[in-house]
Design an enzyme around this catalytic site. Sequence first.
Site, PDB file in Angstrom:
ATOM      1  N   LYS A  40       0.811  -1.190   0.000  1.00 27.19           N
ATOM      2  CA  LYS A  40       0.000   0.000   0.000  1.00 27.19           C
ATOM      3  C   LYS A  40       0.864   1.268   0.000  1.00 27.19           C
ATOM      4  O   LYS A  40       0.407   2.338  -0.380  1.00 27.19           O
ATOM      5  CB  LYS A  40      -0.880   0.042   1.264  1.00 27.19           C
ATOM      6  CG  LYS A  40      -1.872  -1.059   1.393  1.00 27.19           C
ATOM      7  CD  LYS A  40      -2.626  -0.863   2.747  1.00 27.19           C
ATOM      8  CE  LYS A  40      -3.515  -2.056   3.039  1.00 27.19           C
ATOM      9  NZ  LYS A  40      -4.125  -1.927   4.384  1.00 27.19           N
ATOM     10  N   GLY A  41       2.096   1.123   0.473  1.00 28.89           N
ATOM     11  CA  GLY A  41       2.920   2.288   0.787  1.00 28.89           C
ATOM     12  C   GLY A  41       3.136   3.297  -0.320  1.00 28.89           C
ATOM     13  O   GLY A  41       3.366   4.468  -0.052  1.00 28.89           O
ATOM     14  N   GLU A  96       7.772   2.314  -6.317  1.00 25.96           N
ATOM     15  CA  GLU A  96       7.983   1.839  -4.944  1.00 25.96           C
ATOM     16  C   GLU A  96       8.060   3.009  -3.978  1.00 25.96           C
ATOM     17  O   GLU A  96       8.507   4.103  -4.345  1.00 25.96           O
ATOM     18  CB  GLU A  96       9.312   1.061  -4.866  1.00 25.96           C
ATOM     19  CG  GLU A  96       9.170  -0.442  -5.014  1.00 25.96           C
ATOM     20  CD  GLU A  96       8.656  -1.128  -3.753  1.00 25.96           C
ATOM     21  OE1 GLU A  96       8.077  -0.461  -2.881  1.00 25.96           O
ATOM     22  OE2 GLU A  96       8.853  -2.354  -3.648  1.00 25.96           O
ATOM     23  N   ASP A  97       7.662   2.749  -2.749  1.00 22.15           N
ATOM     24  CA  ASP A  97       7.806   3.771  -1.718  1.00 22.15           C
ATOM     25  C   ASP A  97       9.220   3.796  -1.160  1.00 22.15           C
ATOM     26  O   ASP A  97       9.848   4.838  -1.051  1.00 22.15           O
ATOM     27  CB  ASP A  97       6.780   3.555  -0.584  1.00 22.15           C
ATOM     28  CG  ASP A  97       6.709   2.097  -0.133  1.00 22.15           C
ATOM     29  OD1 ASP A  97       7.443   1.249  -0.684  1.00 22.15           O
ATOM     30  OD2 ASP A  97       5.925   1.798   0.782  1.00 22.15           O
ATOM     31  N   ASP A 100      14.496  -1.161   1.237  1.00 22.71           N
ATOM     32  CA  ASP A 100      15.247  -1.380   2.472  1.00 22.71           C
ATOM     33  C   ASP A 100      16.333  -2.410   2.186  1.00 22.71           C
ATOM     34  O   ASP A 100      17.476  -2.059   1.898  1.00 22.71           O
ATOM     35  CB  ASP A 100      14.267  -1.831   3.559  1.00 22.71           C
ATOM     36  CG  ASP A 100      14.938  -2.064   4.889  1.00 22.71           C
ATOM     37  OD1 ASP A 100      16.165  -1.893   4.975  1.00 22.71           O
ATOM     38  OD2 ASP A 100      14.242  -2.423   5.858  1.00 22.71           O
ATOM     39  N   LYS A 128      17.235   3.003   1.430  1.00 26.28           N
ATOM     40  CA  LYS A 128      18.116   2.853   2.597  1.00 26.28           C
ATOM     41  C   LYS A 128      19.469   2.294   2.151  1.00 26.28           C
ATOM     42  O   LYS A 128      19.584   1.731   1.051  1.00 26.28           O
ATOM     43  CB  LYS A 128      17.462   1.925   3.613  1.00 26.28           C
ATOM     44  CG  LYS A 128      16.255   2.543   4.319  1.00 26.28           C
ATOM     45  CD  LYS A 128      15.770   1.621   5.412  1.00 26.28           C
ATOM     46  CE  LYS A 128      14.524   2.149   6.076  1.00 26.28           C
ATOM     47  NZ  LYS A 128      14.008   1.203   7.082  1.00 26.28           N
ATOM     48  N   PHE A 149      13.596   3.434  10.804  1.00 25.32           N
ATOM     49  CA  PHE A 149      12.231   3.101  10.412  1.00 25.32           C
ATOM     50  C   PHE A 149      11.437   4.395  10.246  1.00 25.32           C
ATOM     51  O   PHE A 149      11.305   5.180  11.176  1.00 25.32           O
ATOM     52  CB  PHE A 149      11.556   2.200  11.446  1.00 25.32           C
ATOM     53  CG  PHE A 149      10.239   1.671  10.956  1.00 25.32           C
ATOM     54  CD1 PHE A 149      10.196   0.581  10.093  1.00 25.32           C
ATOM     55  CD2 PHE A 149       9.044   2.279  11.317  1.00 25.32           C
ATOM     56  CE1 PHE A 149       8.990   0.105   9.607  1.00 25.32           C
ATOM     57  CE2 PHE A 149       7.826   1.812  10.832  1.00 25.32           C
ATOM     58  CZ  PHE A 149       7.812   0.722   9.976  1.00 25.32           C
ATOM     59  N   VAL A 150      10.934   4.614   9.033  1.00 21.26           N
ATOM     60  CA  VAL A 150      10.241   5.869   8.749  1.00 21.26           C
ATOM     61  C   VAL A 150       8.756   5.639   8.445  1.00 21.26           C
ATOM     62  O   VAL A 150       8.359   4.556   8.001  1.00 21.26           O
ATOM     63  CB  VAL A 150      10.898   6.633   7.567  1.00 21.26           C
ATOM     64  CG1 VAL A 150      12.284   7.130   7.949  1.00 21.26           C
ATOM     65  CG2 VAL A 150      10.960   5.774   6.309  1.00 21.26           C
ATOM     66  N   ASP A 156       3.503   3.332   6.639  1.00 22.16           N
ATOM     67  CA  ASP A 156       2.765   3.166   7.907  1.00 22.16           C
ATOM     68  C   ASP A 156       3.604   2.490   8.983  1.00 22.16           C
ATOM     69  O   ASP A 156       4.671   1.937   8.734  1.00 22.16           O
ATOM     70  CB  ASP A 156       1.549   2.264   7.668  1.00 22.16           C
ATOM     71  CG  ASP A 156       1.952   0.792   7.502  1.00 22.16           C
ATOM     72  OD1 ASP A 156       2.890   0.519   6.734  1.00 22.16           O
ATOM     73  OD2 ASP A 156       1.352  -0.072   8.158  1.00 22.16           O
ATOM     74  N   ARG A 162       0.069   6.927   7.588  1.00 23.66           N
ATOM     75  CA  ARG A 162       0.186   7.013   6.126  1.00 23.66           C
ATOM     76  C   ARG A 162      -0.167   8.411   5.608  1.00 23.66           C
ATOM     77  O   ARG A 162       0.322   8.842   4.578  1.00 23.66           O
ATOM     78  CB  ARG A 162      -0.746   6.003   5.444  1.00 23.66           C
ATOM     79  CG  ARG A 162      -0.345   4.557   5.614  1.00 23.66           C
ATOM     80  CD  ARG A 162      -1.123   3.684   4.634  1.00 23.66           C
ATOM     81  NE  ARG A 162      -1.123   2.275   5.008  1.00 23.66           N
ATOM     82  CZ  ARG A 162      -0.154   1.411   4.715  1.00 23.66           C
ATOM     83  NH1 ARG A 162       0.896   1.813   4.045  1.00 23.66           N
ATOM     84  NH2 ARG A 162      -0.231   0.150   5.084  1.00 23.66           N
TER      85      ARG A 162
HETATM   86  P1  5GP Z   1      12.702  -4.556   1.376  1.00 20.85           P
HETATM   87  O1  5GP Z   1      12.184  -5.785   0.706  1.00 20.85           O
HETATM   88  O2  5GP Z   1      13.407  -3.613   0.427  1.00 20.85           O
HETATM   89  O3  5GP Z   1      13.548  -4.869   2.568  1.00 20.85           O
HETATM   90  O4  5GP Z   1      11.467  -3.812   2.002  1.00 20.85           O
HETATM   91  C1  5GP Z   1      10.553  -3.140   1.219  1.00 20.85           C
HETATM   92  C2  5GP Z   1       9.252  -2.907   1.940  1.00 20.85           C
HETATM   93  O5  5GP Z   1       9.416  -2.928   3.365  1.00 20.85           O
HETATM   94  C3  5GP Z   1       8.691  -1.543   1.615  1.00 20.85           C
HETATM   95  O6  5GP Z   1       7.906  -1.565   0.464  1.00 20.85           O
HETATM   96  C4  5GP Z   1       7.914  -1.209   2.880  1.00 20.85           C
HETATM   97  O7  5GP Z   1       6.631  -1.772   2.808  1.00 20.85           O
HETATM   98  C5  5GP Z   1       8.683  -1.905   3.983  1.00 20.85           C
HETATM   99  N1  5GP Z   1       9.635  -0.990   4.656  1.00 20.85           N
HETATM  100  C6  5GP Z   1      10.977  -1.011   4.579  1.00 20.85           C
HETATM  101  N2  5GP Z   1      11.526  -0.047   5.331  1.00 20.85           N
HETATM  102  C7  5GP Z   1      10.492   0.618   5.893  1.00 20.85           C
HETATM  103  C8  5GP Z   1      10.404   1.761   6.767  1.00 20.85           C
HETATM  104  O8  5GP Z   1      11.399   2.379   7.210  1.00 20.85           O
HETATM  105  N3  5GP Z   1       9.140   2.155   7.112  1.00 20.85           N
HETATM  106  C9  5GP Z   1       8.013   1.521   6.672  1.00 20.85           C
HETATM  107  N4  5GP Z   1       6.844   2.023   7.092  1.00 20.85           N
HETATM  108  N5  5GP Z   1       8.058   0.452   5.843  1.00 20.85           N
HETATM  109  C10 5GP Z   1       9.289   0.012   5.460  1.00 20.85           C
END
Ligand code: 5GP
Length: 174
Positions: A40-41, A96-97, A100, A128, A149-150, A156, A162
């Site tokens: 949803k982000g 993408e939002d 990470d 990140k 963590f943001v 969210d 959100r």
């Molecule tokens: P990744 O697979 O790159 O580790 O994580 C991607 C997903 O993790 C993002 O689309 C998001 O939903 C969630 N995510 C990663 N870091 C954060 C953060 O700092 N805050 C929030 N709210 N979601 C995060």
Amino acid sequence: MASLEVLITERQIQEKVSELARRISADYGDTPVLLVSVLKGSFIFLADLMRQLGPNTEVDFVQTSSYGEGTSTSGVVQIRKDLDVSIEGRHVLIVEDILDTGLTLAHLRELLGTRRPRSLKVVTLLRKPDAAQRETQAEYVGFEIPDRFVVGYGLDHAERYRNLPYVAVLHQEV
Ligand code: 5GP
């Protein structure tokens, strides 16, 4: 108790979205492009970005598994909601939002790549340090942020925050 520390202001976000939209428009020109928004982000970023792109822009949605109510990744990526349309032969831009670990994006790129799009690129608002080091690259990156963590601007924590117009670090005091 939780407190918020503003990391990126509303104004900084709006300026960055305009800059990204200009770069994307310059690269695609009048070529039709399908935005694939990762729920949803990314929905607020998508809405702001899409309104600054040309008339040949369409949108569809996917949803991957999320962190649930915690703040650390499970390492397992699943598709909860798939696309409604075929992407074969189309120019696809994943929206993408945040990246990470980059795991979600790597999985999504691989999956969508098997469906033979004409091109497949990625725009992410936030990235990140971990993801920045991996091969899972995004062609368009808004902000490099620290490993915190943001929340806000679509992101969210347990479905809250959100609707904040800015991005903030969530401090959780116990
Ligand atoms: P990744 O697979 O790159 O580790 O994580 C991607 C997903 O993790 C993002 O689309 C998001 O939903 C969630 N995510 C990663 N870091 C954060 C953060 O700092 N805050 C929030 N709210 N979601 C995060």
